[in-house]
Design a protein around this motif. Sequence first.
Motif, short mmCIF file in Angstrom:
data_model
loop_
_atom_site.label_atom_id
_atom_site.label_comp_id
_atom_site.label_asym_id
_atom_site.label_seq_id
_atom_site.Cartn_x
_atom_site.Cartn_y
_atom_site.Cartn_z
N LEU A 41 0.76 -1.15 0.13
CA LEU A 41 0.25 -0.25 0.42
C LEU A 41 1.33 1.27 0.21
O LEU A 41 2.04 0.69 0.33
CB LEU A 41 -0.89 -0.14 1.53
N PRO A 42 0.65 2.45 -0.49
CA PRO A 42 1.27 3.55 -0.38
C PRO A 42 1.46 3.99 1.42
O PRO A 42 0.65 3.18 1.98
CB PRO A 42 0.59 4.88 -0.84
N SER A 43 2.49 4.56 1.21
CA SER A 43 3.29 4.74 2.54
C SER A 43 1.97 5.48 3.64
O SER A 43 0.89 6.10 3.18
CB SER A 43 3.86 6.02 2.99
N GLU A 44 2.33 5.94 5.03
CA GLU A 44 0.85 6.48 5.69
C GLU A 44 0.73 7.99 4.99
O GLU A 44 0.12 8.71 4.89
CB GLU A 44 1.53 6.38 7.08
N MET A 45 1.98 8.65 4.81
CA MET A 45 1.95 9.98 5.04
C MET A 45 1.39 10.41 3.23
O MET A 45 0.78 11.31 3.20
CB MET A 45 3.35 10.65 4.14
N GLU A 46 1.90 9.12 2.05
CA GLU A 46 1.00 9.42 1.37
C GLU A 46 -1.12 9.26 1.30
O GLU A 46 -1.58 9.64 0.75
CB GLU A 46 1.48 8.57 0.02
N LEU A 47 -0.82 8.22 2.01
CA LEU A 47 -2.81 8.29 2.56
C LEU A 47 -3.58 9.02 2.96
O LEU A 47 -4.62 9.14 2.71
CB LEU A 47 -2.60 6.68 3.15
N ILE A 48 -2.45 10.03 3.42
CA ILE A 48 -3.30 11.06 4.70
C ILE A 48 -3.46 11.82 3.99
O ILE A 48 -4.54 12.46 3.42
CB ILE A 48 -2.44 11.62 5.27
N ASP A 49 -2.73 11.94 2.71
CA ASP A 49 -2.58 12.97 1.17
C ASP A 49 -3.72 12.85 0.50
O ASP A 49 -4.62 13.25 0.18
CB ASP A 49 -1.73 12.91 0.26
N MET A 50 -3.91 10.70 0.23
CA MET A 50 -4.59 10.74 -0.55
C MET A 50 -5.99 11.46 -0.27
O MET A 50 -7.49 11.80 -0.94
CB MET A 50 -4.48 9.64 -1.03
N LEU A 51 -6.21 10.73 0.90
CA LEU A 51 -7.48 10.00 1.84
C LEU A 51 -8.16 11.72 3.38
O LEU A 51 -9.10 11.72 2.87
CB LEU A 51 -8.01 9.15 2.64
N GLY A 52 -6.66 12.12 3.09
CA GLY A 52 -7.32 13.93 3.67
C GLY A 52 -7.98 13.64 5.28
O GLY A 52 -8.86 14.42 5.21
N VAL A 53 -7.43 12.93 5.87
CA VAL A 53 -7.87 12.59 6.94
C VAL A 53 -6.29 12.55 7.79
O VAL A 53 -5.23 12.75 6.91
CB VAL A 53 -8.06 11.40 7.57
N SER A 54 -6.39 13.10 9.27
CA SER A 54 -4.71 13.72 9.73
C SER A 54 -4.69 11.67 9.60
O SER A 54 -5.34 10.72 10.03
CB SER A 54 -5.91 13.98 11.14
N ARG A 55 -3.17 11.47 10.34
CA ARG A 55 -2.90 10.55 10.73
C ARG A 55 -3.01 10.06 11.87
O ARG A 55 -3.46 9.03 11.41
CB ARG A 55 -1.19 10.97 11.08
N PRO A 56 -3.80 10.76 12.88
CA PRO A 56 -4.14 9.92 14.06
C PRO A 56 -5.72 8.99 12.78
O PRO A 56 -6.09 7.52 14.17
CB PRO A 56 -4.58 10.45 15.56
N VAL A 57 -6.26 9.63 12.64
CA VAL A 57 -7.92 8.46 11.75
C VAL A 57 -6.83 7.73 11.31
O VAL A 57 -7.92 6.35 11.73
CB VAL A 57 -8.36 9.64 11.28
N LEU A 58 -6.21 7.56 9.85
CA LEU A 58 -5.34 7.06 9.30
C LEU A 58 -4.79 5.17 10.22
O LEU A 58 -5.29 4.48 10.22
CB LEU A 58 -4.06 7.00 8.61
N ARG A 59 -4.05 6.44 10.87
CA ARG A 59 -3.79 4.90 12.40
C ARG A 59 -5.08 3.72 12.52
O ARG A 59 -4.55 2.76 13.03
CB ARG A 59 -3.15 5.37 12.61
N GLU A 60 -5.91 4.50 13.04
CA GLU A 60 -7.11 4.26 13.88
C GLU A 60 -7.25 3.13 12.57
O GLU A 60 -7.33 1.65 13.29
CB GLU A 60 -8.05 4.38 14.17
N ALA A 61 -7.56 3.46 11.33
CA ALA A 61 -7.64 2.43 10.54
C ALA A 61 -6.99 1.37 10.22
O ALA A 61 -7.52 0.41 9.66
CB ALA A 61 -8.30 3.49 9.06
N LEU A 62 -6.21 1.65 9.85
CA LEU A 62 -4.92 0.58 9.59
C LEU A 62 -5.04 0.07 11.12
O LEU A 62 -4.41 -1.74 10.47
CB LEU A 62 -3.50 1.28 9.68
N SER A 63 -4.46 0.03 12.02
CA SER A 63 -5.09 -0.80 12.98
C SER A 63 -6.48 -1.53 13.15
O SER A 63 -5.73 -3.25 13.49
CB SER A 63 -4.99 -0.14 14.73
N SER A 64 -7.17 -1.48 12.62
CA SER A 64 -8.46 -1.98 12.15
C SER A 64 -7.62 -2.74 11.86
O SER A 64 -8.12 -4.27 10.98
CB SER A 64 -9.67 -1.39 12.22
#
Lengths: 233, 233
Positions: A41-64
């Motif tokens: 998958l794209p890196s966290e930073m890339e996904l944050i840009d692509m999806l337009g969410v904050s890092r904690p939100v992304l990390r919660e999703a990735l943890s899930s």
Amino acid sequence: MVELKGSVELETVKRNTLPKQVVDSIVQLLVSGQLKPGDKLPSEMELIDMLGVSRPVLREALSSLEALEVITRKTRGGTHFNNKIGSNPFSVMLALSIGNLPAIIEARMALELGLVAMAAEKITNEKLKRLKETIDEIAGSVDNNYGEADKEFHRIIALSADNPIIEGMIDPLLITHDKMDRQIRERERDVTVQFHTDIYNALVNRDPHEAFTHMYRHLSYVRNKLLQVYQNE
Amino acid sequence: MVELKGSVELETVKRNTLPKQVVDSIVQLLVSGQLKPGDKLPSEMELIDMLGVSRPVLREALSSLEALEVITRKTRGGTHFNNKIGSNPFSVMLALSIGNLPAIIEARMALELGLVAMAAEKITNEKLKRLKETIDEIAGSVDNNYGEADKEFHRIIALSADNPIIEGMIDPLLITHDKMDRQIRERERDVTVQFHTDIYNALVNRDPHEAFTHMYRHLSYVRNKLLQVYQNE
DNA sequence: CATAATCATATTGTAAGACGAATTAGATGA
DNA sequence: TCATCTAATTCGTCTTACAATATGATTATG
């Protein structure tokens, strides 16, 4: 459900938090075929840009997603889709029913009855040999301490169905085998050996119906025994 | 696996991040019996104090548990253990195998063969009536548009096994029914009706073996048809 | 007194910023 | 060429702050 005046009912709006939406977006990469099992998958930073969410939100999703074993994250290595689901998700989910022994017994039954039929179609000679060894081990046990061999018998059959979707359920349910095993105070080694031998012969014959019949008999017998113990408590 | 000099191998230390450890601690509340399905967990702030981790770590863990549908979180309402697992976790996990049609077909088979046997033991008259209705619906369909009734037949049976552990798998696998349905270009309504009727009669007779036999026949037939299509692509 | 409206609060949801930890790739030296 | 070291990448963890949601308490009104 929100009950309004009169007979009109409205479904409450589903909690749809951002992490959940991110999970769905990532899963959609799989469903749409844009990415496949094993892909990075794209890196966290890339996904944050692509999806337009904050890092904690992304990390919660990735943890899930990692809890569901759909992905694996590695420091510096990035995040990859897995090839199949291991046993951890189901094991955690099963904890919800840990006190509901009848449900566990019957979930095992439902699964093992289906799997033994599939195993009859595709079991290898190597696995048949291993099966026989477990039967001999049980027959030759001198102190009724044959729980592991008993469990191994069931595990070999389940794994012989060779199905990546079901595979992750096998070990968690077999762990409940240990728990059940401890409930049975009277062990009947010869009965077990007979049941296992009948099942084994059906598998040698590669006959799904015969395999089902014998497994059904065996598991019904065990179920009755366990429910008896359960109701005496 | 780290391969050292000589023949000694050491298992790499498992990634054991803090959120994962928190998940395990919370699941342990269930396993140990301290809390039960339906119970309320301590608030986030309390858990942060108890477990000695930061809030994002805790939230990652709670998100993971929520993805597994072990818990439900509500703003201001707190966090509760669920009573059983719904269909979302399995649905997400299944996305990993979405391209592996043979595995899906056989996972369905394994499950449905076991469930029909359990259903034979415990199906209600009400559900039998509903089953019959789906058969009549298929028989009376005039444009071969009977996929929904077909699916409903399978769903009723699966739900008749009445098992909270397995229940969450039924709808995700039945969603794959739609996908498969679309692959079959030649519909054979009368054959389907015959298969379903045989299964139905076995369930009326409450005979697990007969139910298994007819379901095995039906699903093998469908499998062969689907794999034929699959191999032609 | 009962009911409706408003406000305060409890708890989860989201974001930003900073630093730490782990691991790999590249550069350098022997 | 191989071993070692350093820098960089990427995830892991923490702190702080504010937003959003929903419930309970209080106040106002009929």
